[in-house]
Design a protein around this motif. Structure first.
Motif, PDB file in Angstrom:
ATOM      1  N   ALA A  86      18.762  63.767  56.672  1.00 12.72           N
ATOM      2  CA  ALA A  86      19.058  65.165  56.374  1.00 12.72           C
ATOM      3  C   ALA A  86      20.457  65.577  56.822  1.00 12.72           C
ATOM      4  N   GLY A  87      21.270  64.609  57.261  1.00 12.02           N
ATOM      5  CA  GLY A  87      22.663  64.909  57.577  1.00 12.02           C
ATOM      6  C   GLY A  87      23.007  64.972  59.042  1.00 12.02           C
ATOM      7  N   SER A  88      22.103  64.529  59.905  1.00 12.65           N
ATOM      8  CA  SER A  88      22.376  64.574  61.338  1.00 12.65           C
ATOM      9  C   SER A  88      23.563  63.703  61.715  1.00 12.65           C
ATOM     10  N   TYR A  89      24.364  64.220  62.619  1.00  5.42           N
ATOM     11  CA  TYR A  89      25.468  63.491  63.247  1.00  5.42           C
ATOM     12  C   TYR A  89      26.616  63.151  62.303  1.00  5.42           C
ATOM     13  N   GLU A  90      26.665  63.767  61.146  1.00  7.85           N
ATOM     14  CA  GLU A  90      27.830  63.555  60.291  1.00  7.85           C
ATOM     15  C   GLU A  90      29.008  64.318  60.893  1.00  7.85           C
ATOM     16  N   PRO A  91      30.079  63.638  61.249  1.00  4.63           N
ATOM     17  CA  PRO A  91      31.149  64.245  62.041  1.00  4.63           C
ATOM     18  C   PRO A  91      31.956  65.272  61.258  1.00  4.63           C
ATOM     19  N   ALA A  92      32.257  66.366  61.924  1.00  3.39           N
ATOM     20  CA  ALA A  92      33.123  67.380  61.331  1.00  3.39           C
ATOM     21  C   ALA A  92      34.566  66.880  61.375  1.00  3.39           C
ATOM     22  N   GLY A  93      35.383  67.356  60.443  1.00  2.00           N
ATOM     23  CA  GLY A  93      36.790  67.009  60.441  1.00  2.00           C
ATOM     24  C   GLY A  93      37.098  65.654  59.843  1.00  2.00           C
ATOM     25  N   LYS A  94      36.088  65.003  59.263  1.00  2.00           N
ATOM     26  CA  LYS A  94      36.296  63.736  58.579  1.00  2.00           C
ATOM     27  C   LYS A  94      35.736  63.840  57.162  1.00  2.00           C
ATOM     28  N   ILE A  95      36.191  62.985  56.294  1.00  9.38           N
ATOM     29  CA  ILE A  95      35.676  62.964  54.923  1.00  9.38           C
ATOM     30  C   ILE A  95      34.478  62.026  54.915  1.00  9.38           C
ATOM     31  N   VAL A  96      33.290  62.598  54.829  1.00  5.71           N
ATOM     32  CA  VAL A  96      32.059  61.832  54.967  1.00  5.71           C
ATOM     33  C   VAL A  96      31.361  61.694  53.623  1.00  5.71           C
ATOM     34  N   THR A  97      30.897  60.502  53.335  1.00  7.84           N
ATOM     35  CA  THR A  97      30.015  60.238  52.204  1.00  7.84           C
ATOM     36  C   THR A  97      28.692  59.747  52.778  1.00  7.84           C
ATOM     37  N   ALA A  98      27.591  60.293  52.288  1.00  5.68           N
ATOM     38  CA  ALA A  98      26.276  59.931  52.799  1.00  5.68           C
ATOM     39  C   ALA A  98      25.522  59.086  51.782  1.00  5.68           C
ATOM     40  N   LEU A  99      24.763  58.131  52.291  1.00  5.84           N
ATOM     41  CA  LEU A  99      23.898  57.304  51.453  1.00  5.84           C
ATOM     42  C   LEU A  99      22.484  57.405  52.004  1.00  5.84           C
ATOM     43  N   GLU A 100      21.529  57.743  51.140  1.00  3.73           N
ATOM     44  CA  GLU A 100      20.146  57.966  51.588  1.00  3.73           C
ATOM     45  C   GLU A 100      19.175  57.614  50.456  1.00  3.73           C
ATOM     46  N   PRO A 101      18.133  56.826  50.724  1.00  2.00           N
ATOM     47  CA  PRO A 101      17.202  56.447  49.665  1.00  2.00           C
ATOM     48  C   PRO A 101      16.141  57.488  49.342  1.00  2.00           C
ATOM     49  N   SER A 102      15.789  58.350  50.305  1.00  2.00           N
ATOM     50  CA  SER A 102      14.641  59.234  50.136  1.00  2.00           C
ATOM     51  C   SER A 102      15.002  60.556  49.462  1.00  2.00           C
ATOM     52  N   THR A 103      14.297  60.868  48.386  1.00  2.00           N
ATOM     53  CA  THR A 103      14.502  62.147  47.692  1.00  2.00           C
ATOM     54  C   THR A 103      14.186  63.319  48.605  1.00  2.00           C
ATOM     55  N   GLU A 104      13.124  63.203  49.399  1.00  2.00           N
ATOM     56  CA  GLU A 104      12.725  64.290  50.290  1.00  2.00           C
ATOM     57  C   GLU A 104      13.800  64.564  51.333  1.00  2.00           C
ATOM     58  N   MET A 105      14.378  63.521  51.878  1.00  2.00           N
ATOM     59  CA  MET A 105      15.420  63.710  52.870  1.00  2.00           C
ATOM     60  C   MET A 105      16.670  64.321  52.245  1.00  2.00           C
ATOM     61  N   ILE A 106      17.009  63.887  51.067  1.00  2.00           N
ATOM     62  CA  ILE A 106      18.165  64.456  50.366  1.00  2.00           C
ATOM     63  C   ILE A 106      17.942  65.943  50.106  1.00  2.00           C
ATOM     64  N   ARG A 107      16.720  66.298  49.744  1.00  2.00           N
ATOM     65  CA  ARG A 107      16.401  67.702  49.460  1.00  2.00           C
ATOM     66  C   ARG A 107      16.636  68.584  50.671  1.00  2.00           C
ATOM     67  N   GLN A 108      16.441  68.049  51.873  1.00  2.00           N
ATOM     68  CA  GLN A 108      16.571  68.847  53.087  1.00  2.00           C
ATOM     69  C   GLN A 108      18.004  68.946  53.610  1.00  2.00           C
ATOM     70  N   ARG A 109      18.926  68.243  52.976  1.00  2.00           N
ATOM     71  CA  ARG A 109      20.304  68.326  53.430  1.00  2.00           C
ATOM     72  C   ARG A 109      20.868  69.719  53.130  1.00  2.00           C
ATOM     73  N   PRO A 110      21.533  70.348  54.104  1.00  2.00           N
ATOM     74  CA  PRO A 110      22.105  71.677  53.854  1.00  2.00           C
ATOM     75  C   PRO A 110      23.245  71.613  52.847  1.00  2.00           C
ATOM     76  N   ALA A 111      23.521  72.744  52.234  1.00  2.00           N
ATOM     77  CA  ALA A 111      24.575  72.807  51.218  1.00  2.00           C
ATOM     78  C   ALA A 111      25.929  72.398  51.787  1.00  2.00           C
ATOM     79  N   SER A 112      26.095  72.583  53.094  1.00  2.00           N
ATOM     80  CA  SER A 112      27.374  72.259  53.734  1.00  2.00           C
ATOM     81  C   SER A 112      27.502  70.783  54.092  1.00  2.00           C
ATOM     82  N   ALA A 113      26.448  70.027  53.893  1.00  2.00           N
ATOM     83  CA  ALA A 113      26.475  68.610  54.272  1.00  2.00           C
ATOM     84  C   ALA A 113      27.368  67.810  53.333  1.00  2.00           C
ATOM     85  N   ALA A 114      27.646  66.590  53.737  1.00  2.00           N
ATOM     86  CA  ALA A 114      28.530  65.722  52.964  1.00  2.00           C
ATOM     87  C   ALA A 114      27.908  65.360  51.614  1.00  2.00           C
ATOM     88  N   LEU A 115      28.762  64.949  50.698  1.00  2.00           N
ATOM     89  CA  LEU A 115      28.312  64.421  49.420  1.00  2.00           C
ATOM     90  C   LEU A 115      27.322  63.287  49.673  1.00  2.00           C
TER      91      LEU A 115
END
Length: 244
Positions: free
Chosen positions: A43-72
């Motif tokens: 759900a986007g925990s520990y993604e560092p601020a001030g860096k360009i972050v790309t996230a990879l996640e297999p679970s649809t449910e977890m992706i759904r819970q990512r906030p709008a401000s989270a990384a791509l």
């Protein structure tokens, strides 16, 4: 991370809020990396601020819970990263490696797409300091079965630094051993629902839960483990693995 998180990940974001003190350790290990890939990003925990972050996640449910401000976020698995060679300055992963189907291949993929450091928060299954396994020996057996040995990381990634991650007594991230000074929390169904290990042992936890409740009610838990109540942090087995 297997797609079972489509089931057990419900309300995960509310129960697994990143702890800023652990986050600071991860960000420090990432050093001056500008672009970062977060593998098994949840759900986007520990993604560092001030860096360009790309996230990879297999679970649809977890992706759904990512906030709008989270990384791509891109849906995918660690063993087959959909990125070019040397696409990122650094790659990170938080409590994810034990969920992969092929750990060696996943680590090779992380190495392939990183020009610099790889930073992993993981757990040392050889650690036996957490009181929780006195009530739930099934958790120790599960750790032995699913958690990579710390020595494995050097074989998969090359030279690595290993550092203990002290867990604060008021840790905001509800991972398995986070409540080492708050034993009552383990009696809460909602708290355990955000812990994949309790899902894995299922009804085998019932006996331990009954014993824990009885010991908390009688004062036996405090008599045995009360010294923990004076500690601000505790080493319960989490480790930060960092490549050079």
């Amino acid at each position: 991370m297997p797609l079972t998180y489509d089931t057990i990940g419900v309300d995960y974001a509310n129960l697994r809020k990143p702890d800023p003190r652990i986050g600071a350790l991860i960000e420090g290990a990432l050093d001056d990396a500008r672009t970062v890939l977060n593998v098994g990003a949840g759900a986007g925990s520990y993604e560092p601020a001030g860096k360009i972050v790309t996230a990879l996640e297999p679970s649809t449910e977890m992706i759904r819970q990512r906030p709008a401000s989270a990384a791509l976020v891109i849906q995918g698995v660690a063993e087959d990263l959909p990125f070019d060679d040397k696409a990122f300055d650094a790659v990170m992963g938080v409590n994810t490696v034990h969920h992969w189907t092929d750990r060696a291949k996943g680590c090779a993929e992380m190495r392939r797409v990183a020009t610099g450091r790889i930073v992993l928060l993981t757990f040392d299954p050889a650690h036996r300091g957490a009181w929780l396994i006195d009530y739930f020996p099934e958790l120790a057996a599960l750790d032995d079965a699913q958690m990579p040995q710390i020595a494995d990381y050097a074989g998969w990634l090359g030279a690595v630094d290993i550092a203990p991650v002290p867990v604060p007594h008021d840790c905001t991230d509800g991972f398995l051993y986070a409540y080492w000074r708050r034993p009552q929390a383990y009696l809460d169904d909602k708290v355990r629902a955000a812990m994949s290990s309790f899902w894995a042992i299922g009804d085998a936890a019932d006996k331990g839960l009954a014993r824990l409740k009885a010991d908390l009610d009688s004062g036996a838990w405090e008599k045995r483990y009360g010294a923990l109540l004076d500690q601000d942090t505790c080493d319960v087995g989490y480790r930060l693995v960092t490549t050079g």
